[in-house]
Every structure is written in structure tokens, then in C-alpha cells.
Write an enzyme that holds these catalytic residues in place. Structure first.
Site, PDB file in Angstrom:
ATOM      1  N   THR A 146       6.263   0.475   2.148  1.00  0.00           N
ATOM      2  CA  THR A 146       7.254   1.614   2.747  1.00  0.00           C
ATOM      3  C   THR A 146       6.649   2.499   3.827  1.00  0.00           C
ATOM      4  OG1 THR A 146       8.967   1.231   0.903  1.00  0.00           O
ATOM      5  CG2 THR A 146       9.343   3.039   2.719  1.00  0.00           C
TER       6      THR A 146
ATOM      7  N   LYS B  44      15.330  -0.008   5.334  1.00  0.00           N
ATOM      8  CA  LYS B  44      14.719   1.003   3.914  1.00  0.00           C
ATOM      9  C   LYS B  44      14.984   2.250   4.217  1.00  0.00           C
ATOM     10  CE  LYS B  44      12.074   1.666   0.530  1.00  0.00           C
ATOM     11  NZ  LYS B  44      12.513   1.176  -1.031  1.00  0.00           N
TER      12      LYS B  44
ATOM     13  N   LEU C  87       0.799  -1.150  -0.038  1.00  0.00           N
ATOM     14  CA  LEU C  87      -0.007   0.107   0.035  1.00  0.00           C
ATOM     15  C   LEU C  87       0.807   1.020   0.005  1.00  0.00           C
ATOM     16  CD1 LEU C  87      -2.429  -1.506   2.617  1.00  0.00           C
ATOM     17  CD2 LEU C  87      -3.046  -0.976   0.251  1.00  0.00           C
TER      18      LEU C  87
END
Ligand code: NAD
Length: 298
Positions: free
Chosen positions: A96, A171, A65
Site C-alpha cells: 500500500t 485503496k 513491502l
């Protein structure tokens, strides 16, 4: 395996396709009917909503999403996944989002009895289509081990980063560094060219010297230096400026929460915000070189 997939956009669409190619049965849902019909044509079943998908015979649900607000709505909403899913169903969120939100959703899933990992990716839409994504995974080792064969259908480099939320930590840290190194490379390339260097010769020197980095040797922002880089096709495709701006927002917000100064990360965020405000949000993030060069690199 029977897999539910929610969020079939630029990334989720090709990821879901790869799962079908690997022989899994998919039940899918997206707010966009066009996104759903692409997957149905490839053999997936469409669920009419999140609750129906949760209550179908899926053993695993993957979500991809846009941002934390969507992830929270899909998992924690009144009619969301956790309200309807059986505790035996495993959950993977590949969106993310900030690490704190990932930990909040993972804790709610655990309370519900569901095993959950966060597994954000890098590799972009090209990696999603090719099945070569990197997955950075946060969660328990046994849940990582259980998810590994499925993630291998969509990616190549799959790394366990520690407990819940740590996939998102890896990340945001990586992408913050990427933003900083891209701006540094853009500044240095433009300085050298302004002082009379040929850009290819300069890049060759940097790439065999101590300034070398991915932004210089694989994704050089100066047009014509690397034929396959977005810089050589007017900064189209690639990784959009607004997506980088989103990730820098996650990094600086996560840093605020732990009182960790990110001086260059904060500056990078402001530079990308400036660049986006000038109407460049859709260009690849390496187009940030235009801030140094004016608009001469079309
Ligand atoms: P996208 O906007 O193309 O796709 C998101 C999809 O989610 C859309 O199809 C949208 O309709 C759907 N959606 C939104 N809310 C929903 C809801 N409540 N229920 C069902 N579906 C819903 O985004 P994307 O480019 O596929 O990115 C997805 C995630 O991957 C983001 O978190 C992004 O930061 C991350 N990411 C993107 C890239 C990239 O290059 N695009 C690279 C790495 C990571």
C-alpha cells in the site's frame, strides 16, 4: 509458474505460502532471515539478494513491502529490480503506497520494457492467510487479465480499477472512509451508552437503521457487541492503529497533490495521530473509541 516474491512479512508471508500451496515454484527474498526461512521450509528457494532474484528464472515478481520508500528502493535502486530484471518478467506490487509513487515506479518499469500492475489489498492478515484478499488493481486490461489467475491464488475479489496507480487510489479512498466511519460509529455508540442505552440494543437499532455501516455491523468498536470483533478481545489483532494512520497519511497526501479538500479525512488522521501518540499504535484501529470513552473499555 516460477514466481519471485519480495517482502515476506505479516501479509507477504501467508500470500507466498498460498502460492506454493497452489503449485507454483517460489524464489523469495526478505531482509529478515526468519521470514525467509519460514518460506524455505514450505518449499521456496531463497535468493541471496534482489539482483539474484531478478536474474533467476522467474517469470513474475510480486512485492509486498511496508511503504513507498521501500518500494522505490527495491524497484528503482542502483542494485534494484529494474536494473537487473529481463523485460519479459511481469511485475506486481501489492504494497500500500501513494498513487503518485505507484505511477512513478510503473512508468520506470514500462521504460524498462516490463509489464507492471499495482495491486494493493484489503482483508488483513486473516484474509492473507485464508486466501480471501480483495485486490484493487491498477494497470492495463491485458496485464490485469494475465495476473488474474495468480491473484486468484491469494484472493477472492479482484477488481480492475483503471490505469496504473488506480489500485492505490481505490485503496486510500476506501480506507479513508473506513477511518471516518469507525470514528463516527465510536462516537455514536459511546454517546448512546453514556445516555443510558444498552450497547447491544443500540447496535441492533443502528444496524437495522440508516446509520448502519461495516464499522457498526461487522466490526463494532464497543466491547461485547460483536464477539468476533477486536473490541471483544481488548483490541488485539485486527488492523493496527498505526497502519490506519499510515493509510490516512497516504490519503491526505494524495489529496494535497490534486488540491482536493478531505476535511473529515484530515480530522480522522489527527484523531488517529493523537491516539497513537498516547501509546496506542499497536491496538486495533477500532480502539479509537477510547478517545471518547476514556480508558474504561478494557
Ligand atoms: P511487514 O512489515 O510485516 O512486512 C514487510 C516485509 O518487507 C518485512 O518482512 C521486511 O523485512 C520486508 N522488507 C522491507 N524492506 C525490504 C527490502 N528492501 N528488501 C526485502 N524485504 C524488505 O508489513 P505487512 O503488514 O506485511 O504489510 C505489507 C504491506 O501491506 C504494507 O504496505 C501494508 O500497508 C499493506 N497492508 C497491510 C495489512 C495488514 O493488516 N498488515 C492489510 C492491508 C495492506
Amino acid at each position: 509458474m516460477n514466481i519471485g516474491f519480495i517482502g515476506l512479512g505479516n501479509m507477504g508471508g501467508p500470500m507466498a505460502h498460498n502460492l506454493i500451496e497452489a503449485g507454483h515454484q517460489l524464489t523469495v527474498f526478505d531482509l529478515s532471515e526468519a521470514a525467509v526461512s519460514g518460506l524455505v521450509e514450505a518449499g521456496a528457494s531463497a535468493a541471496p539478494g534482489i539482483a539474484a532474484l531478478a536474474q533467476s528464472n522467474v517469470e513474475l515478481i510480486i512485492t509486498m513491502l511496508p511503504a513507498a520508500q521501500h518500494v522505490k528502493a527495491v524497484y528503482l535502486g542502483e542494485d534494484g529490480l529494474l536494473a537487473h530484471v529481463a523485460p519479459t518478467v511481469r511485475l506486481i506490487d501489492s504494497s500500500t503506497i501513494d498513487p503518485m509513487s505507484a505511477r512513478e515506479v510503473a512508468a520506470a518499469a514500462a521504460e524498462n520494457g516490463n509489464r507492471m500492475i499495482d495491486a494493493p489489498v484489503s482483508g488483513g492478515t486473516v484474509g492473507a492467510a485464508a486466501g480471501t484478499l480483495t485486490f484493487m488493481v491498477g494497470g492495463e486490461q491485458s496485464d490485469f487479465d494475465a495476473a488474474l489467475p495468480i491473484l486468484q491464488n491469494m484472493g477472492k475479489n479482484i477488481v480492475h480499477c483503471g490505469p496504473a496507480g488506480n489500485g492505490q487510489v481505490a485503496k486510500v479512498a476506501n480506507n479513508m472512509l473506513l477511518a471516518i466511519s469507525m470514528i463516527g460509529t465510536a462516537e455514536a455508540m459511546n454517546l448512546g451508552v453514556s445516555l443510558g442505552m444498552n450497547p447491544k440494543v443500540l447496535a441492533g437499532i443502528i444496524n437495522t437503521s440508516s446509520g448502519r455501516c461495516w464499522s457498526s455491523d461487522t466490526y463494532n468498536p464497543y466491547p461485547g457487541v460483536i464477539d468476533s470483533a477486536p473490541a471483544s478481545r481488548a483490541y488485539s489483532g485486527g488492523f493496527g492503529t498505526d497502519l490506519m494512520l499510515k493509510d490516512l497519511g497516504l490519503a491526505t497526501e494524495a489529496a494535497r497533490q490534486v488540491r482536493q479538500p478531505v476535511l473529515l479525512g484530515g480530522l480522522a488522521q489527527q484523531l488517529y495521530q493523537t491516539f497513537s501518540s498516547q501509546g496506542n499504535g499497536g491496538l486495533d484501529f477500532s480502539a479509537i473509541i477510547k478517545l471518547f470513552s476514556g480508558d474504561t473499555h478494557e
